[in-house]
Design an enzyme around this catalytic site. Sequence first.
Site, PDB file in Angstrom:
ATOM      1  CB  SER A  25     -30.084 -53.768  92.415  1.00  0.00           C
ATOM      2  OG  SER A  25     -28.895 -53.975  93.068  1.00  0.00           O
TER       3      SER A  25
ATOM      4  CG  ASN B  91     -23.258 -56.660  86.325  1.00  0.00           C
ATOM      5  OD1 ASN B  91     -22.287 -56.285  85.737  1.00  0.00           O
ATOM      6  ND2 ASN B  91     -23.807 -56.146  87.061  1.00  0.00           N
TER       7      ASN B  91
ATOM      8  CB  SER C  54     -11.888 -57.325  87.006  1.00  0.00           C
ATOM      9  OG  SER C  54     -10.890 -56.387  87.556  1.00  0.00           O
TER      10      SER C  54
ATOM     11  CE1 TYR D 117     -13.994 -58.355  91.699  1.00  0.00           C
ATOM     12  CE2 TYR D 117     -12.004 -57.379  90.658  1.00  0.00           C
ATOM     13  CZ  TYR D 117     -13.278 -57.513  90.924  1.00  0.00           C
ATOM     14  OH  TYR D 117     -14.126 -57.079  89.887  1.00  0.00           O
TER      15      TYR D 117
ATOM     16  CB  ALA E  20      -8.515 -66.278  92.101  1.00  0.00           C
TER      17      ALA E  20
ATOM     18  CE  LYS F  75     -15.188 -59.980  88.882  1.00  0.00           C
ATOM     19  NZ  LYS F  75     -16.495 -59.931  88.207  1.00  0.00           N
TER      20      LYS F  75
END
Length: 245
Positions: A12, A88, A140, A153, A155, A157
């Site tokens: 979105s 995603n 990332s 975050y 961890a 990725k």
Amino acid sequence: MKRETVLITGASRGIGRETAKLLAKENYNIVINYEKNEISAKKTFEEIKEYNSNVLMIKADIRKKSEVDKMFDEIEKVFGNVDILINNAGIANTAFFQDISEECWKDIFDVNVNGSYRCIKRAIPNMISKKYGKIIGISSIWGVTGGALEVHYSATKGAIIAMNKALAKELGYSGITVNTIAPGGVETDMLSNVPKKSIEAYCSEFPLGRLAKAIEIANVIKFLVSHNADYITGEVINVNGGAFI
């Protein structure tokens, strides 16, 4: 030639939205997944509908197996199998490690890692039976290098990278490729709460000196899902403006 079906989770906004719009200009059926932002998802859907009628919009929370199963059931009913899965969807926030609650830690893993797991688990039986499929994960730069104030975050990725490398080894014999893209900072609303000075300081530390545009990440995804990338698997593509070389 059969039109391939692409499922993009979290489509979105941001990278997912630009990817959906870009791939819709190619010979694909497009599935836009979203959880909360129906207005934005509908806007993306209507834009795509103008030039590609083979588009589907499905609300599903990838935290929940039942909703993932229902989403895939609907896709299979309309388009048949999912040929290309782009994981995603993701969430992020910043906090000192000692301030990250267990609830927050579990939730970010449930979306970023477990959500990808649920979608892959549901997609691969049909891919294996067809001896064809493509899976793309969005990691990332912090999944590669780690990021202060984003341990949780980072961890998740990093886990996506490890999971996809292992899957590439396991699924390659079935004709399925699995790759990961690790963007640096990208101009999306995920950075809307980050102070401008912090972004400027980050950008000043590497050669290209700016954030990526979401379309620049989408273009890399477009290449990886195309048949031009059929012999690429298990790779992590760093798209970060030279943040590390």
